[in-house]
Scaffold this motif. Structure first.
Motif, PDB file in Angstrom:
ATOM      1  N   LEU A  58       0.832  -1.199   0.000  1.00 32.85           N
ATOM      2  CA  LEU A  58       0.000   0.000   0.000  1.00 32.85           C
ATOM      3  C   LEU A  58       0.868   1.251   0.000  1.00 32.85           C
ATOM      4  O   LEU A  58       0.580   2.226  -0.705  1.00 32.85           O
ATOM      5  CB  LEU A  58      -0.926   0.007   1.218  1.00 32.85           C
ATOM      6  CG  LEU A  58      -1.839   1.224   1.364  1.00 32.85           C
ATOM      7  CD1 LEU A  58      -2.735   1.393   0.144  1.00 32.85           C
ATOM      8  CD2 LEU A  58      -2.670   1.126   2.633  1.00 32.85           C
ATOM      9  N   ALA A  59       1.946   1.245   0.780  1.00 37.43           N
ATOM     10  CA  ALA A  59       2.854   2.390   0.801  1.00 37.43           C
ATOM     11  C   ALA A  59       3.432   2.650  -0.590  1.00 37.43           C
ATOM     12  O   ALA A  59       3.505   3.800  -1.040  1.00 37.43           O
ATOM     13  CB  ALA A  59       3.982   2.157   1.803  1.00 37.43           C
ATOM     14  N   GLN A  60       3.837   1.586  -1.282  1.00 40.06           N
ATOM     15  CA  GLN A  60       4.382   1.727  -2.627  1.00 40.06           C
ATOM     16  C   GLN A  60       3.320   2.241  -3.599  1.00 40.06           C
ATOM     17  O   GLN A  60       3.601   3.076  -4.469  1.00 40.06           O
ATOM     18  CB  GLN A  60       4.929   0.391  -3.114  1.00 40.06           C
ATOM     19  CG  GLN A  60       6.167  -0.075  -2.369  1.00 40.06           C
ATOM     20  CD  GLN A  60       7.347   0.855  -2.588  1.00 40.06           C
ATOM     21  OE1 GLN A  60       7.517   1.856  -1.878  1.00 40.06           O
ATOM     22  NE2 GLN A  60       8.161   0.549  -3.566  1.00 40.06           N
ATOM     23  N   ALA A  61       2.089   1.734  -3.459  1.00 40.80           N
ATOM     24  CA  ALA A  61       1.007   2.187  -4.325  1.00 40.80           C
ATOM     25  C   ALA A  61       0.725   3.675  -4.114  1.00 40.80           C
ATOM     26  O   ALA A  61       0.524   4.430  -5.075  1.00 40.80           O
ATOM     27  CB  ALA A  61      -0.255   1.363  -4.070  1.00 40.80           C
ATOM     28  N   LEU A  62       0.731   4.108  -2.854  1.00 40.50           N
ATOM     29  CA  LEU A  62       0.475   5.522  -2.552  1.00 40.50           C
ATOM     30  C   LEU A  62       1.609   6.406  -3.058  1.00 40.50           C
ATOM     31  O   LEU A  62       1.369   7.530  -3.530  1.00 40.50           O
ATOM     32  CB  LEU A  62       0.290   5.704  -1.051  1.00 40.50           C
ATOM     33  CG  LEU A  62      -0.983   5.093  -0.454  1.00 40.50           C
ATOM     34  CD1 LEU A  62      -0.960   5.197   1.070  1.00 40.50           C
ATOM     35  CD2 LEU A  62      -2.222   5.774  -1.016  1.00 40.50           C
ATOM     36  N   THR A  63       2.839   5.908  -2.974  1.00 39.13           N
ATOM     37  CA  THR A  63       3.978   6.676  -3.499  1.00 39.13           C
ATOM     38  C   THR A  63       3.811   6.911  -4.995  1.00 39.13           C
ATOM     39  O   THR A  63       4.025   8.015  -5.499  1.00 39.13           O
ATOM     40  CB  THR A  63       5.289   5.939  -3.213  1.00 39.13           C
ATOM     41  OG1 THR A  63       5.450   5.794  -1.787  1.00 39.13           O
ATOM     42  CG2 THR A  63       6.475   6.710  -3.769  1.00 39.13           C
ATOM     43  N   GLY A  64       3.438   5.851  -5.728  1.00 41.11           N
ATOM     44  CA  GLY A  64       3.230   5.990  -7.167  1.00 41.11           C
ATOM     45  C   GLY A  64       2.084   6.930  -7.490  1.00 41.11           C
ATOM     46  O   GLY A  64       2.169   7.738  -8.435  1.00 41.11           O
ATOM     47  N   LEU A  65       1.011   6.861  -6.711  1.00 33.57           N
ATOM     48  CA  LEU A  65      -0.128   7.746  -6.941  1.00 33.57           C
ATOM     49  C   LEU A  65       0.254   9.199  -6.680  1.00 33.57           C
ATOM     50  O   LEU A  65      -0.172  10.105  -7.411  1.00 33.57           O
ATOM     51  CB  LEU A  65      -1.298   7.334  -6.044  1.00 33.57           C
ATOM     52  CG  LEU A  65      -2.556   8.199  -6.121  1.00 33.57           C
ATOM     53  CD1 LEU A  65      -3.094   8.269  -7.548  1.00 33.57           C
ATOM     54  CD2 LEU A  65      -3.631   7.672  -5.175  1.00 33.57           C
ATOM     55  N   LEU A  79       0.385  15.936  -2.290  1.00 33.23           N
ATOM     56  CA  LEU A  79       0.880  16.113  -0.930  1.00 33.23           C
ATOM     57  C   LEU A  79       0.126  15.213   0.046  1.00 33.23           C
ATOM     58  O   LEU A  79       0.740  14.536   0.887  1.00 33.23           O
ATOM     59  CB  LEU A  79       0.751  17.577  -0.510  1.00 33.23           C
ATOM     60  CG  LEU A  79       1.135  17.912   0.931  1.00 33.23           C
ATOM     61  CD1 LEU A  79       2.568  17.480   1.235  1.00 33.23           C
ATOM     62  CD2 LEU A  79       0.958  19.403   1.199  1.00 33.23           C
ATOM     63  N   THR A  80      -1.192  15.170  -0.061  1.00 28.00           N
ATOM     64  CA  THR A  80      -2.001  14.350   0.852  1.00 28.00           C
ATOM     65  C   THR A  80      -1.610  12.877   0.770  1.00 28.00           C
ATOM     66  O   THR A  80      -1.439  12.203   1.798  1.00 28.00           O
ATOM     67  CB  THR A  80      -3.495  14.511   0.516  1.00 28.00           C
ATOM     68  OG1 THR A  80      -3.870  15.878   0.692  1.00 28.00           O
ATOM     69  CG2 THR A  80      -4.352  13.643   1.420  1.00 28.00           C
ATOM     70  N   VAL A  81      -1.473  12.362  -0.433  1.00 23.68           N
ATOM     71  CA  VAL A  81      -1.154  10.952  -0.617  1.00 23.68           C
ATOM     72  C   VAL A  81       0.268  10.650  -0.157  1.00 23.68           C
ATOM     73  O   VAL A  81       0.530   9.613   0.455  1.00 23.68           O
ATOM     74  CB  VAL A  81      -1.348  10.558  -2.099  1.00 23.68           C
ATOM     75  CG1 VAL A  81      -0.851   9.145  -2.351  1.00 23.68           C
ATOM     76  CG2 VAL A  81      -2.821  10.660  -2.483  1.00 23.68           C
ATOM     77  N   THR A  82       1.207  11.551  -0.431  1.00 22.96           N
ATOM     78  CA  THR A  82       2.589  11.335  -0.012  1.00 22.96           C
ATOM     79  C   THR A  82       2.700  11.321   1.510  1.00 22.96           C
ATOM     80  O   THR A  82       3.468  10.533   2.076  1.00 22.96           O
ATOM     81  CB  THR A  82       3.508  12.413  -0.607  1.00 22.96           C
ATOM     82  OG1 THR A  82       3.370  12.425  -2.030  1.00 22.96           O
ATOM     83  CG2 THR A  82       4.967  12.138  -0.255  1.00 22.96           C
ATOM     84  N   VAL A  83       1.942  12.175   2.196  1.00 27.36           N
ATOM     85  CA  VAL A  83       1.914  12.155   3.660  1.00 27.36           C
ATOM     86  C   VAL A  83       1.452  10.784   4.159  1.00 27.36           C
ATOM     87  O   VAL A  83       2.022  10.222   5.107  1.00 27.36           O
ATOM     88  CB  VAL A  83       0.989  13.265   4.204  1.00 27.36           C
ATOM     89  CG1 VAL A  83       0.716  13.063   5.687  1.00 27.36           C
ATOM     90  CG2 VAL A  83       1.619  14.638   3.975  1.00 27.36           C
ATOM     91  N   SER A  84       0.444  10.204   3.517  1.00 27.31           N
ATOM     92  CA  SER A  84      -0.036   8.876   3.907  1.00 27.31           C
ATOM     93  C   SER A  84       1.029   7.815   3.689  1.00 27.31           C
ATOM     94  O   SER A  84       1.220   6.922   4.523  1.00 27.31           O
ATOM     95  CB  SER A  84      -1.295   8.508   3.110  1.00 27.31           C
ATOM     96  OG  SER A  84      -2.408   9.245   3.537  1.00 27.31           O
ATOM     97  N   ALA A  85       1.745   7.888   2.564  1.00 24.96           N
ATOM     98  CA  ALA A  85       2.796   6.910   2.282  1.00 24.96           C
ATOM     99  C   ALA A  85       3.892   6.971   3.344  1.00 24.96           C
ATOM    100  O   ALA A  85       4.378   5.937   3.827  1.00 24.96           O
ATOM    101  CB  ALA A  85       3.384   7.158   0.894  1.00 24.96           C
ATOM    102  N   VAL A  86       4.297   8.188   3.714  1.00 25.33           N
ATOM    103  CA  VAL A  86       5.327   8.351   4.744  1.00 25.33           C
ATOM    104  C   VAL A  86       4.832   7.801   6.084  1.00 25.33           C
ATOM    105  O   VAL A  86       5.575   7.119   6.807  1.00 25.33           O
ATOM    106  CB  VAL A  86       5.725   9.836   4.877  1.00 25.33           C
ATOM    107  CG1 VAL A  86       6.566  10.072   6.131  1.00 25.33           C
ATOM    108  CG2 VAL A  86       6.485  10.287   3.639  1.00 25.33           C
TER     109      VAL A  86
END
Length: 317
Positions: A58-65, A79-86
């Protein structure tokens, strides 16, 4: 022996599939459809429970998104999605992937005008990358690559003097690492271009600081490496060659070698026109940055028509 089976949350598969589909659509020139695919993936993320599941896929998927959203000009969503990935990678305690995610977060925060927060994220990324590079031999090449990229990026938008020493250190260590791998006949197809990209970043940083002779040397080495690689795989390595040629042109202009600088810039322009033709209307953030830098070089050389041609070729997302 106990075997544990971990099932990836379905949302990760949906987000990854929609992101990959959106990227393919964008590269085919269908930016509107790419944006629609990204919208659906973002909607999946928006309705997920909080905190989002601590799952690596999921982290990898969010990074790509996050990257796709940024390329489509949706900076707030990126920005929102990258915060979730981190957030996910922190809970997984995965330092190898957390560091580049923090570097991406730093870029997103900077683009949002949050300079202090961007610097905090970048500082953490650098500390994490140093730890990985120093303790995990398996991940060393990737960590050093991201360290060079992160520090070079810092030098691009902050005071280059704050980043130069660390950039030089990272490039020197990476240079030694690749040399050892060459001697052992184990250098991978990614390590040579990674080193060349690091040298390109170093050259840009040195040029901004006025250390132009050293900048020319670093950029020239990057050009030689990328040119050799592009001879075998032009589609893969020509973008890196164009970037290195742009850095070389900038440093040569600063050194007063205007004819050489113009020749390098013109070659970079022809390469850029070639590798962006297959995907009209869709440019990644990195491609737009490269084209913006090349246009500035032409402006500095007094070639306004060439600069305008590059800018017309790079529409805003």
């Amino acid at each position: 022996m106990r075997i544990s089976l971990r099932l990836t949350p379905p949302d990760a598969h949906v987000i990854r599939a929609l992101t990959e589909y959106g990227r393919h659509l964008g590269e085919a020139g269908r930016s509107g459809d790419a944006s629609a695919a990204a919208e659906r993936a973002l909607a999946v993320h928006a309705r997920m429970s909080r905190p989002v599941p601590a799952d690596f896929d999921l982290a990898q998927a969010l990074t790509g998104l996050g990257t796709l959203a940024a390329d489509l000009g949706r900076s707030d969503d990126a920005l929102t999605v990258t915060v979730s990935a981190v957030e996910v990678l922190r809970r997984l305690e995965n330092q190898v992937y957390l560091a580049p995610a923090l570097a991406e977060l730093s870029r997103r925060l900077r683009e949002a005008g949050r300079g202090d927060d961007a610097l905090t994220a970048a500082d953490e990324a650098v500390r994490t990358l140093r730890e990985v590079a120093g303790t995990n031999r398996f991940a060393q090449a990737g960590a050093l690559k991201h360290l060079c990229e992160t520090l070079s990026d810092l030098g691009r938008w902050l005071n280059p003097a704050d980043a130069l020493t660390a950039v030089e250190e990272a490039v020197a260590v990476f240079h030694e690492y690749v040399a050892d791998r060459r001697a052992a006949a184990k250098a991978s197809v990614t390590e040579e271009p990674d080193l060349a990209d690091a040298l390109t970043g170093l050259a840009l940083c040195l040029t901004r600081l006025g250390q132009v002779k050293q900048a020319v040397d670093a950029a020239a080495e990057a050009v030689r490496t990328h040119r050799r690689l592009a001879d075998d795989l032009p589609v893969v390595f020509q973008p890196g060659l164009a970037r290195a040629l742009t850095a070389l042109a900038a440093s040569q202009h600063a050194l007063g070698q205007h004819a050489h600088a113009l020749a390098a810039a013109r070659e970079a322009a022809e390469l850029c026109m070639a590798w962006t033709r297959p995907s009209p209307g869709f440019f990644t953030t990195r491609q737009r940055q490269d084209l913006d830098l090349l246009a500035k070089v032409f402006d500095d050389l007094g070639r306004g028509e060439d600069a305008d041609r590059i800018r017309r070729h790079s529409p805003r997302a």
